[in-house]
Design a protein around this motif. Structure first.
Motif, PDB file in Angstrom:
ATOM      1  N   LEU A 226       0.833  -1.204   0.000  1.00  0.00           N
ATOM      2  CA  LEU A 226       0.000   0.000   0.000  1.00  0.00           C
ATOM      3  C   LEU A 226       0.868   1.254   0.000  1.00  0.00           C
ATOM      4  CD1 LEU A 226      -2.778   1.376   0.153  1.00  0.00           C
ATOM      5  CD2 LEU A 226      -2.589   1.223   2.649  1.00  0.00           C
ATOM      6  N   GLY A 227       1.941   1.253   0.773  1.00  0.00           N
ATOM      7  CA  GLY A 227       2.860   2.394   0.774  1.00  0.00           C
ATOM      8  C   GLY A 227       3.466   2.624  -0.603  1.00  0.00           C
ATOM      9  N   GLY A 228       3.860   1.552  -1.279  1.00  0.00           N
ATOM     10  CA  GLY A 228       4.394   1.663  -2.638  1.00  0.00           C
ATOM     11  C   GLY A 228       3.344   2.197  -3.608  1.00  0.00           C
ATOM     12  N   ILE A 229       2.109   1.748  -3.452  1.00  0.00           N
ATOM     13  CA  ILE A 229       1.012   2.231  -4.305  1.00  0.00           C
ATOM     14  C   ILE A 229       0.799   3.722  -4.096  1.00  0.00           C
ATOM     15  CG2 ILE A 229      -1.489   2.102  -4.682  1.00  0.00           C
ATOM     16  CD1 ILE A 229      -1.260  -0.929  -3.953  1.00  0.00           C
ATOM     17  N   GLN A 230       0.800   4.146  -2.845  1.00  0.00           N
ATOM     18  CA  GLN A 230       0.599   5.568  -2.544  1.00  0.00           C
ATOM     19  C   GLN A 230       1.722   6.420  -3.120  1.00  0.00           C
ATOM     20  OE1 GLN A 230       0.224   5.086   1.697  1.00  0.00           O
ATOM     21  NE2 GLN A 230      -2.013   5.192   1.616  1.00  0.00           N
ATOM     22  N   ARG A 231       2.963   5.943  -3.028  1.00  0.00           N
ATOM     23  CA  ARG A 231       4.088   6.709  -3.583  1.00  0.00           C
ATOM     24  C   ARG A 231       4.001   6.809  -5.106  1.00  0.00           C
ATOM     25  NH1 ARG A 231       6.385   4.087   0.648  1.00  0.00           N
ATOM     26  NH2 ARG A 231       7.087   2.290  -0.573  1.00  0.00           N
ATOM     27  N   ALA A 232       3.688   5.694  -5.773  1.00  0.00           N
ATOM     28  CA  ALA A 232       3.570   5.714  -7.235  1.00  0.00           C
ATOM     29  C   ALA A 232       2.424   6.621  -7.669  1.00  0.00           C
ATOM     30  CB  ALA A 232       3.355   4.299  -7.765  1.00  0.00           C
ATOM     31  N   HIS A 233       1.327   6.569  -6.938  1.00  0.00           N
ATOM     32  CA  HIS A 233       0.174   7.418  -7.255  1.00  0.00           C
ATOM     33  C   HIS A 233       0.535   8.892  -7.090  1.00  0.00           C
ATOM     34  CE1 HIS A 233      -3.717   9.412  -6.295  1.00  0.00           C
ATOM     35  NE2 HIS A 233      -4.088   8.724  -7.363  1.00  0.00           N
ATOM     36  N   ALA A 234       1.234   9.233  -6.019  1.00  0.00           N
ATOM     37  CA  ALA A 234       1.636  10.622  -5.788  1.00  0.00           C
ATOM     38  C   ALA A 234       2.565  11.112  -6.895  1.00  0.00           C
ATOM     39  CB  ALA A 234       2.305  10.761  -4.420  1.00  0.00           C
ATOM     40  N   GLN A 235       3.493  10.265  -7.315  1.00  0.00           N
ATOM     41  CA  GLN A 235       4.426  10.626  -8.389  1.00  0.00           C
ATOM     42  C   GLN A 235       3.662  10.897  -9.688  1.00  0.00           C
ATOM     43  OE1 GLN A 235       7.694  11.104  -8.135  1.00  0.00           O
ATOM     44  NE2 GLN A 235       8.053  11.447 -10.293  1.00  0.00           N
ATOM     45  N   CYS A 236       2.731  10.015 -10.022  1.00  0.00           N
ATOM     46  CA  CYS A 236       1.941  10.209 -11.248  1.00  0.00           C
ATOM     47  C   CYS A 236       1.085  11.468 -11.150  1.00  0.00           C
ATOM     48  CB  CYS A 236       1.060   8.995 -11.518  1.00  0.00           C
ATOM     49  SG  CYS A 236       1.986   7.552 -12.064  1.00  0.00           S
ATOM     50  N   ARG A 237       0.479  11.682  -9.985  1.00  0.00           N
ATOM     51  CA  ARG A 237      -0.360  12.865  -9.790  1.00  0.00           C
ATOM     52  C   ARG A 237       0.467  14.144  -9.954  1.00  0.00           C
ATOM     53  NH1 ARG A 237      -2.354  12.107  -4.716  1.00  0.00           N
ATOM     54  NH2 ARG A 237      -0.720  13.418  -3.872  1.00  0.00           N
ATOM     55  N   GLU A 238       1.681  14.161  -9.404  1.00  0.00           N
ATOM     56  CA  GLU A 238       2.554  15.337  -9.547  1.00  0.00           C
ATOM     57  C   GLU A 238       2.877  15.603 -11.018  1.00  0.00           C
ATOM     58  OE1 GLU A 238       6.036  14.736  -7.171  1.00  0.00           O
ATOM     59  OE2 GLU A 238       4.886  14.695  -5.304  1.00  0.00           O
ATOM     60  N   ARG A 239       3.179  14.554 -11.749  1.00  0.00           N
ATOM     61  CA  ARG A 239       3.504  14.725 -13.176  1.00  0.00           C
ATOM     62  C   ARG A 239       2.289  15.192 -13.973  1.00  0.00           C
ATOM     63  NH1 ARG A 239       8.114  10.533 -15.155  1.00  0.00           N
ATOM     64  NH2 ARG A 239       9.465  10.796 -13.364  1.00  0.00           N
ATOM     65  N   ILE A 240       1.126  14.693 -13.643  1.00  0.00           N
ATOM     66  CA  ILE A 240      -0.098  15.126 -14.341  1.00  0.00           C
ATOM     67  C   ILE A 240      -0.381  16.589 -14.035  1.00  0.00           C
ATOM     68  CG2 ILE A 240      -2.616  14.844 -14.405  1.00  0.00           C
ATOM     69  CD1 ILE A 240      -2.094  11.789 -14.099  1.00  0.00           C
ATOM     70  N   GLU A 241      -0.249  16.972 -12.755  1.00  0.00           N
ATOM     71  CA  GLU A 241      -0.474  18.367 -12.394  1.00  0.00           C
ATOM     72  C   GLU A 241       0.518  19.289 -13.096  1.00  0.00           C
ATOM     73  OE1 GLU A 241      -0.322  18.300  -8.117  1.00  0.00           O
ATOM     74  OE2 GLU A 241      -2.368  17.512  -7.962  1.00  0.00           O
ATOM     75  N   ALA A 242       1.777  18.877 -13.178  1.00  0.00           N
ATOM     76  CA  ALA A 242       2.783  19.686 -13.882  1.00  0.00           C
ATOM     77  C   ALA A 242       2.441  19.797 -15.360  1.00  0.00           C
ATOM     78  CB  ALA A 242       4.171  19.063 -13.711  1.00  0.00           C
ATOM     79  N   LEU A 243       1.963  18.718 -15.958  1.00  0.00           N
ATOM     80  CA  LEU A 243       1.571  18.739 -17.360  1.00  0.00           C
ATOM     81  C   LEU A 243       0.426  19.728 -17.590  1.00  0.00           C
ATOM     82  CD1 LEU A 243       1.909  17.341 -20.198  1.00  0.00           C
ATOM     83  CD2 LEU A 243       0.070  15.804 -19.455  1.00  0.00           C
ATOM     84  N   TYR A 244      -0.565  19.710 -16.709  1.00  0.00           N
ATOM     85  CA  TYR A 244      -1.692  20.640 -16.854  1.00  0.00           C
ATOM     86  C   TYR A 244      -1.283  22.086 -16.594  1.00  0.00           C
ATOM     87  CZ  TYR A 244      -5.062  16.902 -17.509  1.00  0.00           C
ATOM     88  OH  TYR A 244      -5.762  15.837 -18.004  1.00  0.00           O
ATOM     89  N   ARG A 245      -0.376  22.303 -15.630  1.00  0.00           N
ATOM     90  CA  ARG A 245       0.105  23.675 -15.382  1.00  0.00           C
ATOM     91  C   ARG A 245       0.853  24.187 -16.620  1.00  0.00           C
ATOM     92  NH1 ARG A 245       1.355  21.694 -10.236  1.00  0.00           N
ATOM     93  NH2 ARG A 245       3.513  21.359 -10.829  1.00  0.00           N
ATOM     94  N   GLN A 246       1.664  23.307 -17.197  1.00  0.00           N
ATOM     95  CA  GLN A 246       2.411  23.679 -18.402  1.00  0.00           C
ATOM     96  C   GLN A 246       1.440  24.002 -19.559  1.00  0.00           C
ATOM     97  OE1 GLN A 246       4.825  20.495 -19.878  1.00  0.00           O
ATOM     98  NE2 GLN A 246       6.045  21.823 -21.198  1.00  0.00           N
ATOM     99  N   ARG A 247       0.424  23.202 -19.709  1.00  0.00           N
ATOM    100  CA  ARG A 247      -0.563  23.413 -20.760  1.00  0.00           C
ATOM    101  C   ARG A 247      -1.334  24.717 -20.549  1.00  0.00           C
ATOM    102  NH1 ARG A 247      -5.891  20.186 -20.745  1.00  0.00           N
ATOM    103  NH2 ARG A 247      -6.191  21.836 -19.235  1.00  0.00           N
ATOM    104  N   ASP A 248      -1.712  24.983 -19.278  1.00  0.00           N
ATOM    105  CA  ASP A 248      -2.464  26.204 -18.976  1.00  0.00           C
ATOM    106  C   ASP A 248      -1.609  27.452 -19.137  1.00  0.00           C
ATOM    107  OD1 ASP A 248      -4.673  24.671 -18.466  1.00  0.00           O
ATOM    108  OD2 ASP A 248      -4.454  24.735 -16.274  1.00  0.00           O
ATOM    109  N   ALA A 249      -0.286  27.343 -18.915  1.00  0.00           N
ATOM    110  CA  ALA A 249       0.606  28.475 -19.075  1.00  0.00           C
ATOM    111  C   ALA A 249       0.737  28.865 -20.555  1.00  0.00           C
ATOM    112  CB  ALA A 249       1.981  28.171 -18.490  1.00  0.00           C
ATOM    113  N   GLY A 250       0.479  27.904 -21.422  1.00  0.00           N
ATOM    114  CA  GLY A 250       0.525  28.173 -22.847  1.00  0.00           C
ATOM    115  C   GLY A 250       1.941  28.275 -23.372  1.00  0.00           C
ATOM    116  N   PRO A 251       2.071  28.505 -24.679  1.00  0.00           N
ATOM    117  CA  PRO A 251       3.406  28.632 -25.280  1.00  0.00           C
ATOM    118  C   PRO A 251       4.087  29.909 -24.803  1.00  0.00           C
ATOM    119  CG  PRO A 251       1.696  29.055 -26.916  1.00  0.00           C
ATOM    120  CD  PRO A 251       0.994  28.641 -25.662  1.00  0.00           C
ATOM    121  N   GLN A 252       5.367  29.812 -24.641  1.00  0.00           N
ATOM    122  CA  GLN A 252       6.113  30.973 -24.162  1.00  0.00           C
ATOM    123  C   GLN A 252       7.173  31.385 -25.128  1.00  0.00           C
ATOM    124  OE1 GLN A 252       7.511  30.298 -20.233  1.00  0.00           O
ATOM    125  NE2 GLN A 252       5.492  29.843 -19.453  1.00  0.00           N
TER     126      GLN A 252
END
Length: 192
Positions: A166-192
């Motif tokens: 369960l601890g390993g699952i939580q860590r992998a989930h957190a890592q994926c969630r962080e990457r998804i959030e970064a992807l959406y922040r990058q997308r919302d920031a638009g081209p620079q």
């Protein structure tokens, strides 16, 4: 409606967190009360997180999907399953060497699981095998071939096996969630 408060008001339902896609419902019988508690408190959460890591994240992240996190998670499940299997083998060898009965589970509780990923199925198998290991350790202890301290230490290790995963699952989930959030922040920031 809440039938106990005397008023006809609709129940407040939690948001629909129904997962889409194919689902296999599996029922398992567990006998160890503490292991049953671990299942009841954690299995649904672990299954949802595994779905997010194994199905949702690869579709969203595509080429940026952290394959190393998934491999680490598979290794964690395999490592805990190996520990449980070693304990089962050791306990059976002790029972056979002493010519003792392997015992039978007492009252078992049927528990249901919705399986959406192969890793969730492996997690279910870990619970089943840990329950068998605890049953065999109990038989060894009840027949006087295992000390109280040895019994407590070994059964505790078997109960911790699903929690380690369960601890390993939580860590992998957190890592994926962080990457998804970064992807959406990058997308919302638009081209620079």
């Amino acid at each position: 409606m809440d039938q106990h408060d005397g008023f006809a008001r609709p129940e407040i339902r939690p948001p629909d967190r129904t997962l889409r896609g194919t689902c296999i419902t599996r029922t398992v019988d567990l006998a160890n009360p503490r292991l049953i508690g671990v299942w009841k408190w954690n299995f649904e959460e672990a299954s949802c997180r595994l779905y997010a890591v194994c199905v949702y994240a690869p579709n969203v992240l595509r080429d940026a999907y952290p394959l190393e996190e998934l491999q680490h998670l598979k290794d964690c499940v395999a490592q805990q399953a190996h520990k449980v299997e070693k304990m089962i083998d050791w306990t059976r060898a002790q029972l056979d060497a002493a010519g003792l009965n392997s015992g039978e589970p007492g009252r078992v509780e049927p528990l249901s699981a919705d399986i959406r990923t192969p890793l969730a199925s492996a997690y279910v198998d870990l619970f089943v095998r840990a329950d068998l290991a605890i049953q065999l350790l109990d038989a060894l202890w009840l027949q006087g071939e295992l000390t109280d301290a040895g019994h407590a230490e070994r059964t505790g290790a078997m109960r911790r096996a699903p929690l380690s995963v369960l601890g390993g699952i939580q860590r992998a989930h957190a890592q994926c969630r962080e990457r998804i959030e970064a992807l959406y922040r990058q997308r919302d920031a638009g081209p620079q």
